[in-house]
Design a protein around this motif. Structure first.
Motif, short mmCIF file in Angstrom:
data_model
loop_
_atom_site.label_atom_id
_atom_site.label_comp_id
_atom_site.label_asym_id
_atom_site.label_seq_id
_atom_site.Cartn_x
_atom_site.Cartn_y
_atom_site.Cartn_z
N ASP A 167 11.02 18.90 -6.28
CA ASP A 167 9.92 18.91 -5.30
C ASP A 167 9.06 17.66 -5.45
OD1 ASP A 167 10.75 21.47 -4.49
OD2 ASP A 167 9.46 22.44 -5.98
N VAL A 168 8.75 17.30 -6.69
CA VAL A 168 7.93 16.11 -6.94
C VAL A 168 8.64 14.86 -6.42
CG1 VAL A 168 6.97 14.63 -8.75
CG2 VAL A 168 6.73 17.12 -8.90
N LYS A 169 9.92 14.73 -6.71
CA LYS A 169 10.65 13.54 -6.28
C LYS A 169 10.77 13.49 -4.75
CE LYS A 169 13.72 14.62 -9.39
NZ LYS A 169 14.92 14.74 -10.20
N LEU A 170 10.98 14.65 -4.13
CA LEU A 170 11.10 14.67 -2.67
C LEU A 170 9.77 14.32 -2.00
CD1 LEU A 170 13.10 15.21 -0.37
CD2 LEU A 170 12.33 17.59 -0.39
N ILE A 171 8.68 14.87 -2.51
CA ILE A 171 7.37 14.54 -1.95
C ILE A 171 7.05 13.06 -2.17
CG2 ILE A 171 4.88 14.91 -2.22
CD1 ILE A 171 5.50 17.87 -2.68
N GLY A 214 1.05 6.65 -6.85
CA GLY A 214 -0.04 7.58 -7.09
C GLY A 214 0.40 9.03 -6.98
N PHE A 215 1.20 9.30 -5.96
CA PHE A 215 1.65 10.68 -5.80
C PHE A 215 2.72 11.06 -6.81
CE2 PHE A 215 -0.84 10.64 -2.04
CZ PHE A 215 -1.28 11.95 -1.97
N PHE A 216 3.42 10.10 -7.34
CA PHE A 216 4.35 10.43 -8.42
C PHE A 216 3.57 10.85 -9.66
CE2 PHE A 216 7.01 9.45 -12.09
CZ PHE A 216 8.10 10.28 -11.80
N VAL A 217 2.46 10.16 -9.95
CA VAL A 217 1.63 10.53 -11.09
C VAL A 217 1.04 11.93 -10.89
CG1 VAL A 217 -0.51 9.96 -12.34
CG2 VAL A 217 1.13 8.16 -11.75
N VAL A 218 0.50 12.19 -9.70
CA VAL A 218 -0.04 13.52 -9.41
C VAL A 218 1.06 14.57 -9.50
CG1 VAL A 218 -1.05 14.95 -7.58
CG2 VAL A 218 -1.93 12.64 -7.98
N MET A 260 0.83 -1.20 0.00
CA MET A 260 0.00 0.00 0.00
C MET A 260 0.88 1.26 0.00
SD MET A 260 -3.06 1.20 -0.11
CE MET A 260 -4.20 -0.03 0.44
N ASP A 261 1.98 1.22 0.73
CA ASP A 261 2.90 2.35 0.74
C ASP A 261 3.46 2.60 -0.66
OD1 ASP A 261 2.44 2.46 3.45
OD2 ASP A 261 4.37 1.58 4.01
N LEU A 262 3.82 1.53 -1.36
CA LEU A 262 4.33 1.66 -2.73
C LEU A 262 3.24 2.19 -3.66
CD1 LEU A 262 6.48 -1.57 -2.98
CD2 LEU A 262 7.33 0.78 -3.00
N ALA A 263 2.01 1.77 -3.45
CA ALA A 263 0.91 2.26 -4.27
C ALA A 263 0.69 3.75 -4.05
CB ALA A 263 -0.37 1.48 -3.95
N GLY A 312 8.98 11.13 0.27
CA GLY A 312 8.40 11.34 1.59
C GLY A 312 7.14 10.53 1.79
N VAL A 313 6.30 10.45 0.76
CA VAL A 313 5.07 9.65 0.85
C VAL A 313 5.43 8.18 1.10
CG1 VAL A 313 3.12 8.78 -0.49
CG2 VAL A 313 3.58 11.21 -0.42
N LEU A 314 6.47 7.69 0.43
CA LEU A 314 6.88 6.31 0.69
C LEU A 314 7.38 6.16 2.12
CD1 LEU A 314 7.42 3.41 -0.24
CD2 LEU A 314 9.71 4.17 -0.90
N TRP A 315 8.25 7.06 2.55
CA TRP A 315 8.83 6.93 3.90
C TRP A 315 7.75 6.96 4.97
CZ3 TRP A 315 12.91 5.37 6.43
CH2 TRP A 315 12.98 5.65 7.78
#
Length: 163
Positions: A79-83, A61-65, A54-57, A86-89
């Protein structure tokens, strides 16, 4: 050991924000390091990760957004890569805290930048410490991201008894 990982993650986010204020760039190695620390966290403290798939999903998802935001020039690629990292972490359990903290942090930084650029008689002094402010149409969003990351780390650490 988990506390050391938390400190390392916090340091990576803070360095990303610092680099963003100086150059308007977030180095790729920072995001890659955050992603690389996720499996280490899984083996060191598996109780802190409830569902890795679920974390990977969420990360995907946030990479696409984020890619859409980048295409419209609302965010920079760093910024996109850092966010995304961060979402994964923070995982699906704490990604909302991270994202809401990032939104509030970004709004706060945007308001401060607008005020300083409009009314700041000390604008030239601030530019000395934050050269990225010289680019009038942009501002370093890495500062907002680090506010969200530190908030999410605080919430996570409080729950798991690290802080």
């Amino acid at each position: 050991m988990l506390a050391i990982l938390f400190l390392l993650v916090a340091a990576l986010f803070v360095y990303a924000a610092y680099n963003d204020t100086q150059t308007m760039l977030i180095p790729n190695w920072i995001s890659a390091s955050l992603i690389a620390l996720y499996p280490i966290r899984y083996f060191v403290a598996p109780e802190t990760i409830t569902d890795p798939l679920m974390d990977l999903a969420w990360m995907g998802g946030f990479f696409v957004v984020g890619f859409i935001f980048y295409a419209f020039k609302w965010f920079g690629a760093g910024d996109v890569k850092l966010i995304t990292a961060g979402v994964l972490w923070f995982g699906h359990a704490f990604a909302p805290e991270f994202l809401v903290g990032t939104a509030f942090g970004g709004a706060l930084i945007a308001i401060l930048v607008i005020l300083v650029r409009t009314f700041g008689q000390f604008y030239w002094r601030i530019q000395k410490y934050m050269p990225a402010l010289q680019k009038k149409e942009h501002f370093p969003y890495g500062l907002g991201i680090v506010i969200g990351a530190l908030y999410a780390l605080y919430v996570q650490g409080s729950i798991w008894g690290i802080l």
